[in-house]
Design an enzyme around this catalytic site. Structure first.
Site, PDB file in Angstrom:
ATOM      1  N   ASN A  66      43.908  16.776  64.935  1.00 36.29           N
ATOM      2  CA  ASN A  66      44.563  17.675  65.720  1.00 36.29           C
ATOM      3  C   ASN A  66      44.510  19.008  65.937  1.00 36.29           C
ATOM      4  O   ASN A  66      44.675  19.608  66.718  1.00 36.29           O
ATOM      5  CB  ASN A  66      46.183  17.257  65.493  1.00 36.29           C
ATOM      6  CG  ASN A  66      46.712  15.781  66.022  1.00 36.29           C
ATOM      7  OD1 ASN A  66      45.936  15.374  66.998  1.00 36.29           O
ATOM      8  ND2 ASN A  66      47.680  15.486  65.799  1.00 36.29           N
TER       9      ASN A  66
ATOM     10  N   GLY B 105      54.595  15.694  59.349  1.00 38.45           N
ATOM     11  CA  GLY B 105      53.122  15.024  59.220  1.00 38.45           C
ATOM     12  C   GLY B 105      51.971  16.330  58.693  1.00 38.45           C
ATOM     13  O   GLY B 105      52.371  17.350  58.300  1.00 38.45           O
ATOM     14  N   ASP B 106      51.147  15.495  58.078  1.00 30.90           N
ATOM     15  CA  ASP B 106      49.990  16.089  57.573  1.00 30.90           C
ATOM     16  C   ASP B 106      48.969  15.109  57.832  1.00 30.90           C
ATOM     17  O   ASP B 106      48.733  14.245  58.671  1.00 30.90           O
ATOM     18  CB  ASP B 106      50.104  16.608  56.052  1.00 30.90           C
ATOM     19  CG  ASP B 106      49.263  17.866  55.709  1.00 30.90           C
ATOM     20  OD1 ASP B 106      48.195  17.193  55.067  1.00 30.90           O
ATOM     21  OD2 ASP B 106      49.449  18.872  55.596  1.00 30.90           O
TER      22      ASP B 106
ATOM     23  N   LYS C 281      56.088  20.026  50.035  1.00 32.41           N
ATOM     24  CA  LYS C 281      54.972  19.159  50.277  1.00 32.41           C
ATOM     25  C   LYS C 281      54.936  17.810  49.765  1.00 32.41           C
ATOM     26  O   LYS C 281      56.055  17.706  48.705  1.00 32.41           O
ATOM     27  CB  LYS C 281      53.909  19.781  49.882  1.00 32.41           C
ATOM     28  CG  LYS C 281      52.488  19.518  50.788  1.00 32.41           C
ATOM     29  CD  LYS C 281      52.770  20.118  52.114  1.00 32.41           C
ATOM     30  CE  LYS C 281      51.174  19.786  52.939  1.00 32.41           C
ATOM     31  NZ  LYS C 281      51.347  20.662  54.522  1.00 32.41           N
TER      32      LYS C 281
ATOM     33  N   GLN D  98      52.678  26.492  51.220  1.00 32.43           N
ATOM     34  CA  GLN D  98      53.426  26.249  52.052  1.00 32.43           C
ATOM     35  C   GLN D  98      54.573  27.390  52.053  1.00 32.43           C
ATOM     36  O   GLN D  98      55.086  27.823  53.085  1.00 32.43           O
ATOM     37  CB  GLN D  98      54.156  24.910  52.067  1.00 32.43           C
ATOM     38  CG  GLN D  98      54.852  24.504  53.523  1.00 32.43           C
ATOM     39  CD  GLN D  98      53.795  24.062  54.454  1.00 32.43           C
ATOM     40  OE1 GLN D  98      52.861  23.552  54.128  1.00 32.43           O
ATOM     41  NE2 GLN D  98      54.302  24.672  55.797  1.00 32.43           N
TER      42      GLN D  98
END
Length: 450
Positions: free
Chosen positions: A241, A165-166, A126, A111
């Site tokens: 998604n 979100g993840d 994270k 990230q």
């Protein structure tokens, strides 16, 4: 290999041997940085790499919740605040039963580079939990999210750490988390979480953003080869998604997505998942059902389903692994090479093992693009959501999409430029690692040793 690089990598492998995903992503990045380190001895003088591969802080916490039958359950929550040199920590929360410290570290490290590549003022973080939302009621998920936020809220904030979100954390979970944050803090700081519902500060096209961004990046790759996306066939994995966003944008641009996958296997749709709006939107129905089965698509639309298999043996112009880490090993990489795939575009976080990635990068005529660049669209729109929240604005879908497109074009261009500056030619993997590293390194050097 440069001796300094080698010593850092050896230390990581020895001290984090029980965290293979973290070791894998550190190795993949460091191997790209050798020409940078050779030209910048000042980085070794301040031990920059060892500082960069260790999180600034990481914590775990107990999450206790009660199910609908009144039984008490205990899970573990995690948050890594990996590097804040260029802005507040930013990164998703993942609720999945396979979440552990090594997974959180690898995602947090990736990230940092992804966020750096966007050019936006956000550091890397994270988090998540080994809680599995599958099969849980809305009330159970709400109680878990409330307990999770009760432990996390002390360590986050709009200018400190902004989770999103993840996997396993969508707008429903973000809503419950934000509701508990608001109850605990007594303020409406909606910039503390991104990926929110639009009714209370969420950005337009956020659910589609990672997939849209991946397609915009792909268009740059194709343009380099004097090709267009229209008419190209794409093999995708997953059906969440990210894949939905890829399919939605691919349909708009005339590309044909022919595969989807899930834990149960994959489907092959020769006419294309992108052949109708109904098919594309059915991916959302599948995700909302909680079944986690791609076979539902095959049953509804009468296409082939291959139980227990991955889609990487399917012939296509483009492969876009967009589901989970390490989805493509050496066996799958060999299938891809044998099918003479032209473009391998990573979308999921670290979907390729290092062995497979090295093999694919060595294949003549195959263009390989790395996930930390390709999937940066999601965090880019999350940061745009933060901007809208801070200014109390709501941008149109077109405004957000235009900015996303520009960001993805810049990420691609900066990656190409970075590789060329260090004599590596057209190497998108090395270029992304270098471009992401340089911005973080410059900020760390400017802020002193700590």
């Amino acid at each position: 290999m440069n001796t300094y690089l080698s010593s850092v990598l050896d230390r990581v492998k020895n001290e984090h041997a029980s965290e293979p995903e973290f070791c894998q992503t550190v190795e993949e990045v460091l191997l790209s940085l050798e020409p940078v380190i050779e030209q910048h001895p000042e980085y070794e003088a301040v031990d920059l790499l060892n500082r960069m591969v260790e999180p600034e802080r990481m914590f775990t916490f107990r999450v206790v919740w009660t199910d609908d039958a009144g039984r008490v359950h205990t899970n573990t929550g995690y948050r890594v605040q990996f590097n804040g040199a260029i802005g507040p920590y930013k990164g998703g929360l993942r609720f999945q039963k396979n979440v552990n410290p090594g997974v959180i570290k690898f995602l947090g490290f990736e990230q940092c580079f992804k966020n750096s590549l966007t050019g936006l003022p956000i550091g890397g973080g994270k988090g998540g939990s080994d809680f599995d939302p599958a099969g849980k009621s809305d009330a159970e998920i709400m109680r878990f999210c409330q307990s999770f936020m009760q432990a996390l809220y002390r360590f986050i904030g709009p200018d400190t750490d902004v989770p999103a979100g993840d996997m396993g954390v969508g707008s429903r979970e973000i809503g419950y988390l934000f509701g508990e944050w608001r109850r605990l803090k007594g303020t409406f700081e909606n910039g503390v979480l991104t990926g929110k519902d639009r009714s209370f500060g969420g950005s337009r096209i956020r659910p589609e953003a990672t997939g849209y961004g991946a397609v915009y990046y792909l268009q740059n790759v194709l343009a380099h080869e004097y090709e267009k996306i229209e008419g190209k066939t794409i093999a995708c994995s997953g059906f969440g998604n990210v894949t939905w966003g890829i399919c939605k944008k691919a349909r708009q641009l005339g590309a044909v997505v022919v595969t989807l996958s899930g834990p149960d296997g994959y489907i092959y749709d020769p006419d294309g998942v992108t052949s109708s709006d109904e098919k594309v939107e059915y991916l959302r129905t599948m995700r909302a059902s909680g079944h986690d089965r791609v076979q539902d698509y095959a049953d509804k639309f009468g296409v082939e389903f291959f139980p227990g298999e991955k889609p990487w043996g399917v012939k296509a112009d483009i492969v876009m692994p967009s589901a989970v880490q390490n989805d493509v090993g050496i066996r799958e990489a060999e299938q891809i090479a044998n099918n003479r795939i032209r473009y391998y575009i990573e979308v999921a976080n670290m979907p390729t093992t290092n062995e497979a990635l090295t093999f694919l990068r060595d294949q003549p005529g195959l263009v390989v693009a790395p996930s930390k660049a390709v999937n940066a669209g999601g965090v880019s729109v999350s940061c745009l959501e933060m901007s809208q929240n801070s200014e109390h604005l709501v941008w149109t879908a077109e405004q957000v999409d235009d900015q996303l497109h520009a960001i993805m074009d810049e990420i691609y261009g900066n990656s190409v430029d970075a590789a060329e500056r260090y004599g590596l030619g057209y190497d998108l993997v090395a270029g992304a690692n270098i471009a992401g590293f340089e911005r973080i390194a410059q900020a760390m050097m400017a802020q002193g040793i700590f």
